[in-house]
Design an enzyme around this catalytic site. Structure first.
Site, short mmCIF file in Angstrom:
data_model
loop_
_atom_site.label_atom_id
_atom_site.label_comp_id
_atom_site.label_asym_id
_atom_site.label_seq_id
_atom_site.Cartn_x
_atom_site.Cartn_y
_atom_site.Cartn_z
N ARG A 8 39.64 -17.71 -39.76
CA ARG A 8 38.89 -17.71 -38.63
C ARG A 8 37.39 -18.34 -39.44
NH1 ARG A 8 37.88 -11.94 -37.99
NH2 ARG A 8 36.58 -12.37 -36.62
N SER A 10 34.37 -16.94 -39.38
CA SER A 10 33.13 -16.06 -39.60
C SER A 10 32.77 -16.06 -41.25
CB SER A 10 33.56 -14.61 -39.29
OG SER A 10 34.34 -13.96 -40.08
N LYS A 76 44.45 -5.84 -42.89
CA LYS A 76 44.46 -4.63 -41.88
C LYS A 76 44.50 -5.08 -40.14
CE LYS A 76 39.31 -4.21 -41.28
NZ LYS A 76 38.36 -3.31 -41.30
N ASP A 77 44.01 -6.52 -40.20
CA ASP A 77 44.23 -7.14 -38.85
C ASP A 77 45.48 -7.69 -38.20
OD1 ASP A 77 41.47 -6.76 -38.47
OD2 ASP A 77 40.79 -8.85 -39.24
N THR A 124 30.45 1.18 -33.82
CA THR A 124 31.86 0.71 -34.10
C THR A 124 32.57 0.23 -33.12
OG1 THR A 124 33.55 1.40 -35.71
CG2 THR A 124 32.72 3.10 -34.35
N SER A 126 36.01 0.14 -33.78
CA SER A 126 37.33 1.06 -34.31
C SER A 126 37.50 2.11 -33.63
CB SER A 126 37.39 0.82 -35.94
OG SER A 126 38.40 1.92 -36.43
N ARG A 128 39.90 4.22 -35.10
CA ARG A 128 39.92 5.34 -35.94
C ARG A 128 38.38 5.51 -36.54
NH1 ARG A 128 38.65 4.33 -41.05
NH2 ARG A 128 38.23 2.13 -40.97
N ARG A 129 37.53 4.78 -36.62
CA ARG A 129 36.38 5.16 -36.94
C ARG A 129 35.67 6.13 -36.03
NH1 ARG A 129 35.04 -0.80 -39.14
NH2 ARG A 129 35.65 -0.79 -41.47
N ARG A 146 30.69 -4.82 -31.32
CA ARG A 146 31.42 -6.10 -31.69
C ARG A 146 30.67 -6.86 -32.18
NH1 ARG A 146 35.71 -7.80 -28.43
NH2 ARG A 146 35.74 -9.33 -30.02
N ARG A 152 26.58 -7.33 -36.59
CA ARG A 152 26.53 -5.87 -36.37
C ARG A 152 25.24 -5.25 -37.27
NH1 ARG A 152 32.55 -4.21 -38.14
NH2 ARG A 152 32.68 -6.40 -38.67
N CYS A 241 46.39 -3.02 -34.98
CA CYS A 241 45.14 -2.65 -35.93
C CYS A 241 44.33 -1.71 -35.05
CB CYS A 241 44.56 -3.94 -36.29
SG CYS A 241 43.76 -4.80 -34.88
#
Length: 301
Positions: A8, A10, A76-77, A124, A126, A128-129, A146, A152, A241
């Site tokens: 990617r 980024s 993790k992605d 966030t 996520s 999970r977060r 996002r 961010r 993910c």
């Protein structure tokens, strides 16, 4: 012939690709930027996007179509199942897997957990977060956020949020200057990271002997074992993910793996967590997943 590395665009993804290129030798590599669905669609939260692999699918397709030779992913992605014909060729040594909370000075309250004032707004994307923040502090308002790392942090500085959650690995890798913000470490015992957080996954074609041979020395056996256990745990809950769970494995003195995991409701209303020790990564992940499923974790997925 140069190894074509797909990534990617980024800043963090480019750092990761250049890091791998440096390990292989920049003279024998070429970096190719590929735009993914996760990059193109910025107006939807991940839980509203269809399927898995938002940041990996297009890169995997480029591998299958022989437009690149090696994909560098944040592991993790990456979904837990490889498309037919692709394999994880190497997992380099892991960076710090923990999360960090970046807090605006105006939102600090040293007397409170997480050093956040009452009713603080935390950003966030996520699940999970979101879940673990609400478990820690039910008064927090957790809002979707996002964008890449710099975007961010910019949103935080603009005052749209009181705090944001970032991976420690991302902050270290791009050496982001955040001296104007309070960086609060989130202890991994209480705030369990995403499976494979902080690790890179180097993906290649199964039959590409030349690339596989070049990449093999980059594999870090201890990291590979730990993330294999974490991803085995994730696989039992759907393998995406954005599943609201965390897992972290560490290697004990005798060589066995200690694996901790959590599955939480997105709103933080309840969570199931446990840990176990097993020498086999796949068995560790499977056993821990079944333990939490027996407790009722499946209904939170």
């Amino acid at each position: 012939m140069k190894i074509r590395i797909g990534t990617r665009g980024s800043e963090l993804a480019m750092w990761q690709a250049r890091f791998v290129a440096g390990l292989l030798g920049t003279h024998c590599t070429e970096i190719i930027i590929i735009k993914t669905q996760g990059d193109a669609v910025q107006d939807l939260s991940f839980d509203k996007m269809e399927g898995k692999g938002f940041f990996t699918r297009e890169i995997e397709q480029a591998l299958l179509e022989n437009r690149i030779d090696l994909a560098v992913h944040s592991l993790k992605d990456l979904p837990t199942e490889n498309p037919p014909g692709l394999i994880i060729a190497a997992v380099p040594e892991r960076e710090d897997p923990a999360d960090r909370l970046l807090v605006s000075p105006g939102a600090l309250d040293e007397r409170k957990d997480l050093c956040l004032k009452d009713g603080a707004v935390v950003g966030t994307s996520s699940m999970r977060r979101m879940a673990q923040l609400k478990l820690a502090r039910a008064d927090l308002s957790v809002e979707p956020l996002r964008g890449n790392v710099n975007t961010r942090v910019k949103r935080l500085r603009e005052g749209r949020f009181d705090a944001i959650v970032m991976a420690a690995a991302a902050l270290r890798r791009i050496d982001l200057a955040v001296d104007d913000l309070r960086c609060v470490p989130l202890d991994t015992d209480a705030f369990i990271p995403a499976p494979a957080q902080g690790a890179l996954g180097l993906q290649a074609r199964e039959g590409d002997a030349e690339t596989l041979r070049a990449v093999a020395p980059l594999n870090h056996a201890e990291t590979e074992r730990c993330v294999a256990a974490e991803r085995a745990f994730l696989r039992h809950f759907g393998g995406g993910c954005q599943t609201p769970l965390g897992a972290l494995a560490v290697i004990e003195a005798g060589g066995a793996l200690r694996l901790r995991g959590i599955v939480a409701a997105k709103d933080g209303s309840e969570a199931f967590r446990d840990e176990l020790i097993d020498a086999d990564p796949d068995k560790a992940g499977s056993r821990l997943a079944r333990l939490l499923q027996e407790k009722g974790a499946q209904r939170l997925i």
